[in-house]
Design an enzyme around this catalytic site. Structure first.
Site, PDB file in Angstrom:
ATOM      1  CB  SER A 165     -13.618  69.834 -77.074  1.00 21.29           C
ATOM      2  OG  SER A 165     -12.469  69.182 -77.537  1.00 21.29           O
ATOM      3  CE1 TYR A 214     -16.808  64.910 -76.463  1.00 27.32           C
ATOM      4  CE2 TYR A 214     -14.827  65.441 -77.715  1.00 27.32           C
ATOM      5  CZ  TYR A 214     -15.615  65.615 -76.602  1.00 27.32           C
ATOM      6  OH  TYR A 214     -15.233  66.514 -75.625  1.00 27.32           O
ATOM      7  CE  LYS A 248     -17.947  68.381 -75.826  1.00 20.67           C
ATOM      8  NZ  LYS A 248     -18.774  68.547 -74.637  1.00 20.67           N
TER       9      LYS A 248
HETATM   10  P1  NAD Z   1     -16.472  62.936 -67.445  1.00 23.36           P
HETATM   11  O1  NAD Z   1     -16.964  61.781 -68.228  1.00 23.36           O
HETATM   12  O2  NAD Z   1     -15.521  62.674 -66.348  1.00 23.36           O
HETATM   13  O3  NAD Z   1     -17.681  63.795 -66.870  1.00 23.36           O
HETATM   14  C1  NAD Z   1     -18.918  63.898 -67.531  1.00 23.36           C
HETATM   15  C2  NAD Z   1     -19.993  63.580 -66.514  1.00 23.36           C
HETATM   16  O4  NAD Z   1     -21.266  63.694 -67.146  1.00 23.36           O
HETATM   17  C3  NAD Z   1     -19.899  62.169 -65.955  1.00 23.36           C
HETATM   18  O5  NAD Z   1     -19.927  62.214 -64.549  1.00 23.36           O
HETATM   19  C4  NAD Z   1     -21.128  61.457 -66.524  1.00 23.36           C
HETATM   20  O6  NAD Z   1     -21.600  60.478 -65.628  1.00 23.36           O
HETATM   21  C5  NAD Z   1     -22.077  62.621 -66.706  1.00 23.36           C
HETATM   22  N1  NAD Z   1     -23.109  62.431 -67.741  1.00 23.36           N
HETATM   23  C6  NAD Z   1     -22.928  62.039 -69.026  1.00 23.36           C
HETATM   24  N2  NAD Z   1     -24.104  62.006 -69.664  1.00 23.36           N
HETATM   25  C7  NAD Z   1     -25.053  62.414 -68.773  1.00 23.36           C
HETATM   26  C8  NAD Z   1     -26.463  62.599 -68.829  1.00 23.36           C
HETATM   27  N3  NAD Z   1     -27.166  62.351 -69.948  1.00 23.36           N
HETATM   28  N4  NAD Z   1     -27.105  63.006 -67.729  1.00 23.36           N
HETATM   29  C9  NAD Z   1     -26.430  63.259 -66.596  1.00 23.36           C
HETATM   30  N5  NAD Z   1     -25.100  63.103 -66.470  1.00 23.36           N
HETATM   31  C10 NAD Z   1     -24.421  62.691 -67.555  1.00 23.36           C
HETATM   32  O7  NAD Z   1     -15.836  63.964 -68.489  1.00 23.36           O
HETATM   33  P2  NAD Z   1     -14.949  65.253 -68.213  1.00 23.36           P
HETATM   34  O8  NAD Z   1     -13.566  64.956 -68.659  1.00 23.36           O
HETATM   35  O9  NAD Z   1     -15.210  65.757 -66.851  1.00 23.36           O
HETATM   36  O10 NAD Z   1     -15.576  66.225 -69.290  1.00 23.36           O
HETATM   37  C11 NAD Z   1     -16.574  67.164 -68.952  1.00 23.36           C
HETATM   38  C12 NAD Z   1     -16.986  67.889 -70.210  1.00 23.36           C
HETATM   39  O11 NAD Z   1     -15.856  68.534 -70.785  1.00 23.36           O
HETATM   40  C13 NAD Z   1     -17.551  66.965 -71.294  1.00 23.36           C
HETATM   41  O12 NAD Z   1     -18.615  67.620 -71.936  1.00 23.36           O
HETATM   42  C14 NAD Z   1     -16.381  66.800 -72.244  1.00 23.36           C
HETATM   43  O13 NAD Z   1     -16.806  66.539 -73.551  1.00 23.36           O
HETATM   44  C15 NAD Z   1     -15.714  68.149 -72.141  1.00 23.36           C
HETATM   45  N6  NAD Z   1     -14.282  68.111 -72.478  1.00 23.36           N
HETATM   46  C16 NAD Z   1     -13.450  67.255 -71.814  1.00 23.36           C
HETATM   47  C17 NAD Z   1     -12.100  67.192 -72.163  1.00 23.36           C
HETATM   48  C18 NAD Z   1     -11.178  66.222 -71.474  1.00 23.36           C
HETATM   49  O14 NAD Z   1     -10.085  65.964 -72.019  1.00 23.36           O
HETATM   50  N7  NAD Z   1     -11.503  65.690 -70.318  1.00 23.36           N
HETATM   51  C19 NAD Z   1     -11.597  68.021 -73.165  1.00 23.36           C
HETATM   52  C20 NAD Z   1     -12.478  68.911 -73.798  1.00 23.36           C
HETATM   53  C21 NAD Z   1     -13.820  68.950 -73.444  1.00 23.36           C
HETATM   54  C1  WQD Z   2      -2.229  63.515 -77.064  1.00 21.50           C
HETATM   55  C2  WQD Z   2      -1.006  63.093 -77.881  1.00 21.50           C
HETATM   56  C3  WQD Z   2      -1.395  61.291 -79.432  1.00 21.50           C
HETATM   57  C4  WQD Z   2      -2.209  58.212 -76.456  1.00 21.50           C
HETATM   58  C5  WQD Z   2      -8.210  63.944 -77.328  1.00 21.50           C
HETATM   59  C6  WQD Z   2      -9.594  63.993 -77.937  1.00 21.50           C
HETATM   60  C7  WQD Z   2     -10.120  65.388 -77.959  1.00 21.50           C
HETATM   61  C8  WQD Z   2     -10.041  66.065 -76.590  1.00 21.50           C
HETATM   62  C9  WQD Z   2      -8.719  65.860 -75.924  1.00 21.50           C
HETATM   63  C10 WQD Z   2     -12.171  66.095 -75.492  1.00 21.50           C
HETATM   64  C11 WQD Z   2      -1.313  62.824 -79.348  1.00 21.50           C
HETATM   65  C12 WQD Z   2      -0.420  60.882 -78.350  1.00 21.50           C
HETATM   66  C13 WQD Z   2      -1.928  59.379 -77.138  1.00 21.50           C
HETATM   67  C14 WQD Z   2      -1.187  57.241 -76.333  1.00 21.50           C
HETATM   68  C15 WQD Z   2       0.299  58.681 -77.547  1.00 21.50           C
HETATM   69  N1  WQD Z   2     -11.027  65.585 -75.664  1.00 21.50           N
HETATM   70  N2  WQD Z   2      -0.708  59.604 -77.676  1.00 21.50           N
HETATM   71  N3  WQD Z   2       0.036  57.511 -76.876  1.00 21.50           N
HETATM   72  O1  WQD Z   2      -5.395  63.736 -79.292  1.00 21.50           O
HETATM   73  O2  WQD Z   2      -5.364  66.013 -78.290  1.00 21.50           O
HETATM   74  O3  WQD Z   2      -7.350  64.701 -78.104  1.00 21.50           O
HETATM   75  O4  WQD Z   2      -8.309  64.501 -76.008  1.00 21.50           O
HETATM   76  O5  WQD Z   2     -12.698  66.991 -76.074  1.00 21.50           O
HETATM   77  O6  WQD Z   2     -11.406  65.342 -78.442  1.00 21.50           O
HETATM   78  O7  WQD Z   2      -9.515  63.479 -79.258  1.00 21.50           O
HETATM   79  O8  WQD Z   2      -5.271  64.024 -76.787  1.00 21.50           O
HETATM   80  O9  WQD Z   2      -4.294  62.668 -74.966  1.00 21.50           O
HETATM   81  O10 WQD Z   2      -5.486  61.503 -76.859  1.00 21.50           O
HETATM   82  O11 WQD Z   2      -3.268  62.564 -77.284  1.00 21.50           O
HETATM   83  O12 WQD Z   2       1.419  58.869 -78.028  1.00 21.50           O
HETATM   84  O13 WQD Z   2      -1.352  56.172 -75.757  1.00 21.50           O
HETATM   85  O14 WQD Z   2      -0.515  61.858 -77.362  1.00 21.50           O
HETATM   86  O15 WQD Z   2      -1.012  60.797 -80.681  1.00 21.50           O
HETATM   87  O16 WQD Z   2      -0.221  63.302 -80.095  1.00 21.50           O
HETATM   88  P1  WQD Z   2      -5.800  64.597 -78.210  1.00 21.50           P
HETATM   89  P2  WQD Z   2      -4.639  62.618 -76.398  1.00 21.50           P
END
Ligand code: NAD
Ligand code: WQD
Length: 337
Positions: free
Chosen positions: A124, A148, A152
């Site tokens: 991330s 979190y 990562k």
């Molecule tokens: P999500 O929660 O929709 O998907 C994660 C999946 O993993 C879920 O289906 C959950 O049930 C499963 N899971 C969690 N722990 C588990 C375990 N111990 N064993 C088996 N299954 C398990 O999340 P997502 O948005 O699809 O994110 C996927 C990956 O990408 C995550 O690692 C997340 O940290 C990373 N990521 C997501 C975002 C985002 O904004 N969505 C941004 C950056 C990184």
């Molecule tokens: C985006 C912008 C807020 C909510 C998060 C996680 C990060 C990563 C991505 C997984 C910011 C603003 C938000 C609301 C708002 N996930 N905001 N009203 O902050 O980049 O990061 O998601 O790895 O770990 O922290 O994304 O969508 O939360 O916020 O105004 O109700 O929207 O202040 O500027 P962010 P976000």
């Protein structure tokens, strides 16, 4: 080639699964459904017109994990499983470390034991912390502001150590920026859960009539319009980067890291107005205070992924807003009045 997707029923994993099936790969999914629904598997099979095996399995369960690796000739792993809610990780850090780190260690042990040498990991942009200038480049120093984010950073380090010690092992770490949007079918997307923390799910919940207004968290950031700037990326573009990374793994040694973003930042106000225009919805706005630890701007330098993976995004902010709402409207909306 058979690819194991951990967390394959989740938001990003399910889109990766469909993309792989569409590209001629076989897939297997492991998920414990702690943040996803079992029926996603059926829907994925319906969209792709292909079937695949899925295991209701927790990554931390050594016995079950052994079984999955014993029963299948796995070529590579795409590791998406993990807990991802930032405030939850601050309130209750132990399960985050247990699940994200513990699950990864167990997975890597199985990969070593069964001779599976390729892994793509969902990292991330959160690992860039508070102190780096934008655009973020892969070689910058890392830090985190919450458990979190630390999971990562720790997993990235574990992968580097593991691929150094095990000469045949290769890892591609993909640092996602802000994935939004959904499959154009509207059949899979990001499942809404309670009051969302992230902006797009919040917007969708407000548009669906489940929240009275949208909340703009801070209007005094050092940005053009005063609201926070992020690099939103369509999930369908994001998953294409995984196919490119899988192909690249054959030519890598050790661990390589790639940013997956558009390279462009959009403000909160820009996302809101685009969402309203594209979907013909007017949302009530509420100005709220900054969230603790939020930065002014985050966007990627995407030149490495472009040059080395031959990958760049194609879909626009309009596409992201249209597809996010299409998924929620089809599956969860109560009222758009
Ligand atoms: P999500 O929660 O929709 O998907 C994660 C999946 O993993 C879920 O289906 C959950 O049930 C499963 N899971 C969690 N722990 C588990 C375990 N111990 N064993 C088996 N299954 C398990 O999340 P997502 O948005 O699809 O994110 C996927 C990956 O990408 C995550 O690692 C997340 O940290 C990373 N990521 C997501 C975002 C985002 O904004 N969505 C941004 C950056 C990184
Ligand atoms: C985006 C912008 C807020 C909510 C998060 C996680 C990060 C990563 C991505 C997984 C910011 C603003 C938000 C609301 C708002 N996930 N905001 N009203 O902050 O980049 O990061 O998601 O790895 O770990 O922290 O994304 O969508 O939360 O916020 O105004 O109700 O929207 O202040 O500027 P962010 P976000």
């Amino acid at each position: 080639m058979k690819i194991l997707i951990t967390g394959g029923a989740g938001y990003i994993g399910s889109h990766i699964g469909i993309e792989l099936l569409n590209n001629g790969y076989d897939i297997i999914i492991i998920d414990n459904y702690c943040n996803s629904d079992r029926n996603v598997i059926r829907i994925m099979q319906q969209i792709a017109g292909k079937s695949f095996l899925s295991y209701d399995c927790d990554l931390r369960d050594k016995h079950q994990m052994e079984m999955v690796f014993r029963e299948n000739a796995i070529s590579a792993v795409i590791h998406c499983a993990g807990l991802k809610c930032v405030p939850e990780s601050i309130a209750n850090p132990i399960p985050y470390y247990q699940n994200n780190i513990g699950g990864t260690l167990n997975l890597l042990e199985c990969m070593k034991r069964y001779g599976v040498y390729k892994i793509v990991f969902s990292s991330s942009a959160t690992v860039y912390g508070l102190n780096n200038p934008v655009p973020y480049k892969e070689e910058m120093l890392l830090s985190a502001t919450n458990p979190y984010g630390w999971t990562k950073i720790m997993i990235e380090q574990i992968l580097k150590d593991f691929t150094t010690a095990e000469k045949d092992m290769k890892a591609a770490i993909l640092r996602y920026f802000n994935p939004i949007g959904a499959h154009p079918s509207g059949l899979i997307g990001e499942k809404p859960e309670g009051i969302p923390n992230n902006l797009m799910p919040y917007l969708c919940q407000a548009a669906a009539g489940k929240l009275p207004s949208i909340k703009i968290c801070g209007t005094d950031y050092r940005t053009a319009d005063g609201t926070g700037v992020r690099d939103y990326i369509h999930v369908c573009d994001l998953v294409k980067g995984h196919v490119k990374a899988l192909e690249k793994l054959d030519f890598l040694t050790g661990t390589e890291i790639y940013n997956l973003g558009t390279g462009k930042g959009s403000s909160v106000l820009k996302l809101i107005t685009t969402f309203e225009t594209v979907n013909g919805i007017k949302l009530k706005r509420e100005i709220s205070k900054r969230r603790p630890g939020d930065i002014d701007e985050s966007y990627a330098d995407v030149s490495k992924a472009d040059k080395e993976l031959g990958w760049k995004t194609e879909l626009s902010l309009e596409d992201m807003c249209r597809d996010s709402w299409n998924y929620i409207k089809k599956n969860y909306a109560v009222s758009t009045e």
